[in-house]
Design a protein around this motif. Structure first.
Motif, short mmCIF file in Angstrom:
data_model
loop_
_atom_site.label_atom_id
_atom_site.label_comp_id
_atom_site.label_asym_id
_atom_site.label_seq_id
_atom_site.Cartn_x
_atom_site.Cartn_y
_atom_site.Cartn_z
N ILE A 124 -29.46 -28.84 -51.26
CA ILE A 124 -30.58 -28.25 -52.12
C ILE A 124 -28.88 -27.07 -52.23
N GLY A 125 -29.13 -26.54 -53.78
CA GLY A 125 -28.21 -25.12 -52.89
C GLY A 125 -26.91 -25.08 -53.01
N ARG A 154 -35.43 -20.68 -42.03
CA ARG A 154 -34.51 -20.35 -42.83
C ARG A 154 -33.68 -18.79 -42.04
N ARG A 155 -33.47 -19.27 -40.82
CA ARG A 155 -32.99 -17.81 -40.32
C ARG A 155 -31.11 -18.33 -40.39
N LYS A 156 -30.88 -19.80 -40.07
CA LYS A 156 -30.36 -21.02 -40.36
C LYS A 156 -29.11 -20.86 -41.11
N ASP A 209 -31.99 -18.39 -45.40
CA ASP A 209 -33.06 -18.23 -46.63
C ASP A 209 -33.80 -17.23 -46.17
N GLN A 210 -33.99 -16.26 -45.61
CA GLN A 210 -34.94 -15.55 -45.16
C GLN A 210 -35.90 -14.98 -45.95
N ALA A 211 -35.73 -15.05 -47.21
CA ALA A 211 -36.67 -14.80 -48.31
C ALA A 211 -37.03 -15.80 -48.70
N GLY A 212 -36.60 -17.06 -48.50
CA GLY A 212 -37.92 -17.84 -48.64
C GLY A 212 -37.61 -18.50 -49.85
N VAL A 271 -39.24 -27.15 -51.29
CA VAL A 271 -38.04 -27.05 -51.37
C VAL A 271 -38.44 -28.09 -52.98
N LYS A 272 -37.62 -26.50 -53.43
CA LYS A 272 -37.39 -26.70 -55.12
C LYS A 272 -36.01 -26.41 -55.66
N ASP A 273 -36.21 -27.41 -56.29
CA ASP A 273 -34.80 -27.27 -57.43
C ASP A 273 -34.63 -26.20 -58.06
#
Length: 226
Positions: free
Chosen positions: A129-130, A200-202, A205-208, A221-223
Motif C-alpha cells: 500500500i503506497g 502510524r509513527r513507524k 503516517d502520522q496524518a492518518g 487502509v485504502k488504496d
C-alpha cells in the motif's frame, strides 16, 4: 492472521503453535473434534489445521459441518494415513490441502502461506500500500527501501488491515484476530489505538492518510485508486 490447530497430540500441537507464534500468527488449539466445532462456530479464524484422526468427532466430520454451514475458511488437513481414498474423501468434503505426517515445519508454513494468499486472492507474497510493503514469507516490512522494525502485534495488525484493504475493520475484530482469546474487552479499544498510533509513527503516517480512522467502527487502509 488467526489459526486454529486441531490435533489430539499435545506435543505436536505445542510445536506447531510455537512455530506459528514465532511467525506472528495468533494461534488457538483444540484437542478433539467437538471442541474444534465449538471454537469454529464461536470465533473467527483465517485458517484451520485439522487432523483426520480425532476423538469425539473425526476430521472429516468437522470439515463436513464447516462446509455444510457455508463457511469457506481454508482447511489444511493432516493425516498419518496416505490412502488415496482418504485424500479424495477430504477433498470432496472441501479440504483445501493435505499434509502427511511426519512433516517439516518449513513445509507446513509454506502450505499455510499459500492457502492464505489463495483465500485472499493474493498471488504474490507481498502486500503493498503506497510505499509500504509487507512480505508474508519473510515477515518483513519496508517503507520505500528502508526496513521497518515492528513488534509482533504491530506486524499482525498491519497484515490484517492489508488483507482487508478498502474495508473498515472494527477494533473488536482486530483484537480477535491478533490477540485471539487473550484480550481484555475492557482495555481492548485503548490497546488497539495505542498500537495503531505506534504503527502510524513507524510508517510515517502520522496524518492518518494510510491507516484511516473510521469513526465509531475502527480502522482501514485504502488504496489511492479505490
Amino acid at each position: 492472521m488467526r489459526v486454529l490447530i486441531v490435533d489430539d497430540e499435545p506435543e505436536l500441537c505445542a510445536q506447531i503453535a510455537e512455530t506459528l507464534k514465532q511467525q506472528r500468527y495468533a494461534v488457538d488449539v483444540a484437542g478433539d473434534g467437538a471442541a474444534a466445532v465449538e471454537k469454529i462456530f464461536t470465533d473467527p479464524y483465517d485458517l484451520i489445521v485439522l487432523d483426520v484422526m480425532l476423538p469425539e468427532k473425526d476430521g472429516f466430520s468437522v470439515l463436513g459441518e464447516i462446509r455444510a454451514e457455508g463457511k469457506t475458511i481454508p482447511v489444511l488437513m493432516l493425516t498419518a494415513r496416505g490412502e488415496i481414498q482418504d485424500r479424495v474423501k477430504g477433498l470432496d468434503l472441501g479440504a483445501d490441502d493435505y499434509l502427511h505426517k511426519p512433516f517439516s515445519m518449513a513445509e507446513l508454513l509454506a502450505r499455510i502461506r499459500a492457502l492464505l494468499r489463495r483465500s485472499h486472492d493474493q498471488a504474490s507474497s507481498q502486500l503493498r500500500i503506497g510505499r509500504i510493503c509487507l512480505d508474508i514469507n519473510t515477515r518483513a516490512v519496508t517503507l520505500g527501501d528502508q526496513p521497518v522494525n515492528l513488534t509482533p502485534k504491530e506486524f499482525s495488525l498491519l497484515e490484517f488491515l492489508l488483507y482487508n484493504r478498502n474495508r473498515a475493520v472494527s477494533r473488536f475484530n482486530m483484537a480477535e484476530h491478533v490477540w485471539g482469546d487473550a484480550f481484555d474487552p475492557f482495555t481492548m479499544s485503548n490497546n488497539i489505538d495505542v498500537h495503531i498510533k505506534n504503527l502510524r509513527r513507524k510508517l510515517d503516517d502520522q496524518a492518518g492518510k494510510i491507516i484511516i480512522t473510521v469513526r465509531g467502527v475502527g480502522y482501514m487502509v485504502k488504496d489511492e485508486q479505490a
